[in-house]
Design an enzyme around this catalytic site. Structure first.
Site, short mmCIF file in Angstrom:
data_model
loop_
_atom_site.label_atom_id
_atom_site.label_comp_id
_atom_site.label_asym_id
_atom_site.label_seq_id
_atom_site.Cartn_x
_atom_site.Cartn_y
_atom_site.Cartn_z
N TYR A 1 0.84 -1.21 0.00
CA TYR A 1 0.00 0.00 0.00
C TYR A 1 0.87 1.25 0.00
O TYR A 1 0.69 2.15 -0.83
CB TYR A 1 -0.90 -0.04 1.23
CG TYR A 1 -1.87 1.10 1.38
CD1 TYR A 1 -2.94 1.26 0.50
CD2 TYR A 1 -1.73 2.02 2.41
CE1 TYR A 1 -3.84 2.31 0.66
CE2 TYR A 1 -2.62 3.06 2.58
CZ TYR A 1 -3.69 3.21 1.70
OH TYR A 1 -4.58 4.25 1.87
N LYS B 1 1.26 3.99 -3.12
CA LYS B 1 0.87 5.40 -3.01
C LYS B 1 2.06 6.33 -3.25
O LYS B 1 1.90 7.41 -3.82
CB LYS B 1 0.25 5.67 -1.63
CG LYS B 1 -1.11 5.00 -1.43
CD LYS B 1 -2.20 5.67 -2.25
CE LYS B 1 -3.57 5.07 -1.94
NZ LYS B 1 -4.65 5.73 -2.69
P1 NAD Z 1 -12.79 1.94 0.40
O1 NAD Z 1 -12.16 0.60 0.36
O2 NAD Z 1 -14.06 2.13 1.10
O3 NAD Z 1 -12.97 2.52 -1.07
C1 NAD Z 1 -12.11 2.23 -2.12
C2 NAD Z 1 -12.95 2.02 -3.38
O4 NAD Z 1 -12.07 1.78 -4.49
C3 NAD Z 1 -13.88 0.81 -3.27
O5 NAD Z 1 -15.17 1.15 -3.69
C4 NAD Z 1 -13.23 -0.20 -4.20
O6 NAD Z 1 -14.17 -1.13 -4.71
C5 NAD Z 1 -12.60 0.69 -5.24
N1 NAD Z 1 -11.50 0.07 -5.97
C6 NAD Z 1 -10.41 -0.55 -5.46
N2 NAD Z 1 -9.63 -1.01 -6.44
C7 NAD Z 1 -10.23 -0.67 -7.60
C8 NAD Z 1 -9.92 -0.86 -8.97
N3 NAD Z 1 -8.81 -1.50 -9.35
N4 NAD Z 1 -10.76 -0.38 -9.90
C9 NAD Z 1 -11.89 0.28 -9.55
N5 NAD Z 1 -12.24 0.49 -8.27
C10 NAD Z 1 -11.42 0.02 -7.31
O7 NAD Z 1 -11.65 2.92 1.01
P2 NAD Z 1 -11.73 4.47 1.40
O8 NAD Z 1 -11.46 4.58 2.84
O9 NAD Z 1 -12.96 5.08 0.83
O10 NAD Z 1 -10.46 5.02 0.63
C11 NAD Z 1 -10.60 5.75 -0.58
C12 NAD Z 1 -9.24 6.30 -1.01
O11 NAD Z 1 -8.72 7.16 0.02
C13 NAD Z 1 -8.19 5.21 -1.22
O12 NAD Z 1 -7.39 5.58 -2.33
C14 NAD Z 1 -7.37 5.26 0.05
O13 NAD Z 1 -6.05 4.83 -0.16
C15 NAD Z 1 -7.43 6.74 0.41
N6 NAD Z 1 -7.24 6.94 1.85
C16 NAD Z 1 -8.24 6.67 2.75
C17 NAD Z 1 -8.02 6.86 4.10
C18 NAD Z 1 -9.09 6.64 5.13
O14 NAD Z 1 -8.81 6.82 6.32
N7 NAD Z 1 -10.32 6.31 4.79
C19 NAD Z 1 -6.76 7.31 4.55
C20 NAD Z 1 -5.75 7.52 3.61
C21 NAD Z 1 -6.01 7.37 2.25
#
Ligand code: NAD
Ligand code: UDP
Length: 310
Positions: free
Chosen positions: A145, A149
């Site tokens: 991960y 990123k």
């Molecule tokens: P989540 O798992 O709820 O959402 C991620 C979404 O991306 C899901 O709907 C998944 O089905 C989709 N996805 C994954 N791989 C895919 C692909 N190859 N093609 C199409 N869709 C795909 O996670 P989240 O918490 O909503 O995170 C969203 C983004 O924010 C991510 O990029 C994550 O790295 C980043 N992020 C989130 C947090 C947090 O605390 N929630 C912190 C840091 C970064």
């Protein structure tokens, strides 16, 4: 605007779509549902301003018509998810980011990368300013991960330098709120669901590690400010209020009125010891700071999970 959001059916992506649609924009969501759910965007079903395309963005993204912005949010984000899906996580961070950047370039759209505090790894500098280069183990299990990123940030900057693409990078710190999955595996959803079900709260390690928890509405506001008025350099967006995991467990027990016990389980490999965003840059440049306290945000999230579990 007409906007494309990858990961639109996920936790953060769906909240972002809500804000974009309510501001009057048309949104094309792209998601392969690997960790997301159509239920998160079901409320748009009769709304012509939103369409969901089922597609893996690690493969070429073909979208007809003009786009003004591409928000690249697709990626497993919970450690439980990305440890189960290591290759998909590396692919969506690398190939998925490349495809999303290529799409933005073809359409002349502004590009926003959802990056993460995890680029700082297990940080030796505390709190973490954007200028800190991080302390990441590339070969450990979390590396799939973190390094994806970090690659995504490097690729975004390369598109900026080589192609003049209009880009933004947001380093998101631990964010929580409604629409997290009950079995998501992240600490806030785990503790709330365990407390509501009368199960023991699973604290990993001795619970002295820290995190800084941001409520989802605050986060989305920060991202939109970076989108509107930010520059090409990364912005930390998160809540600087820092808590140990054991403090979080006790707070969840108090707010839910649960009599669950606390059990201690092994600390995952390379679990960061401490994490807190330095938000000086986003505050100074964009006047953004979080408004929702941890207690208020947990109240709202507990209400959501009560409904879900009922
Ligand atoms: P989540 O798992 O709820 O959402 C991620 C979404 O991306 C899901 O709907 C998944 O089905 C989709 N996805 C994954 N791989 C895919 C692909 N190859 N093609 C199409 N869709 C795909 O996670 P989240 O918490 O909503 O995170 C969203 C983004 O924010 C991510 O990029 C994550 O790295 C980043 N992020 C989130 C947090 C947090 O605390 N929630 C912190 C840091 C970064
Ligand atoms: N954690 C925990 N119990 C759980 C889930 C997580 O003690 O049931 C800990 C985890 O080891 C980490 C912190 O809570 O120290 C935050 O974990 P999370 O998975 O939410 O996000 P991370 O910041 O590690 O990506």
């Amino acid at each position: 605007m007409r906007v494309l959001v990858t990961g639109a059916a996920g936790f953060l992506g769906s909240h972002l779509c809500d804000r974009l649609v309510s501001a009057g924009h048309a949104v094309v969501g792209v998601d392969n549902l690997v960790t997301g759910r159509t239920a998160n965007v079901d409320h748009f079903r009769a709304n012509p301003a939103f369409t969901l395309v089922h597609h893996d963005v690690s493969r070429y993204i073909d979208v007809a018509g003009a786009l003004d912005a591409v928000f690249h949010f697709a990626s497993p984000a919970s450690p439980v998810d990305y440890l189960k899906l290591p290759i998909q996580t590396l692919k969506v961070g690398a190939l998925g980011t490349h495809n999303a950047l290529g799409l933005a370039k073809a359409k002349g759209a502004r590009f926003v990368l959802a990056s993460t505090s995890e680029v700082y790894g297990d940080p030796a500098v505390h709190p973490q300013p954007e200028s800190y280069w991080g302390h990441v183990n590339p070969t450990g299990p979390r590396g799939v991960y973190d390094e994806a990123k970090r690659f995504a940030e490097a690729m975004t900057m390369a598109y900026r330098r080589v192609h003049g693409l209009d880009t933004r990078i947001v380093r998101i710190f631990n964010t929580y709120g409604p629409r997290m999955r009950a079995q998501d595996g992240r600490v806030v959803s785990n503790f709330i669901v365990q407390a509501l079900q009368g199960q023991p709260l699973t604290v990993y390690g001795d619970g002295s590690q820290t995190r800084s928890f941001c409520y989802v509405d605050d986060l989305i506001e920060g991202i939109l400010r970076v989108f509107d008025r930010g520059d090409d350099q990364p912005y930390n967006v998160g809540n600087p209020g820092e808590f140990t995991v054991i403090q979080l467990a006790r707070l969840v027990l108090r707010l839910t009125g649960s009599s669950s016990s606390i059990v201690y389980e092994p600390l995952p490999t390379d679990d960061p010891r401490q994490r807190r965003p330095d938000i000086t840059r986003v505050f100074t440049a964009l006047q953004w700071e979080p408004r929702v306290s941890l207690e208020d945000g947990l109240h709202r999230t507990i209400g959501y999970f009560k409904d879900v579990l009922a």
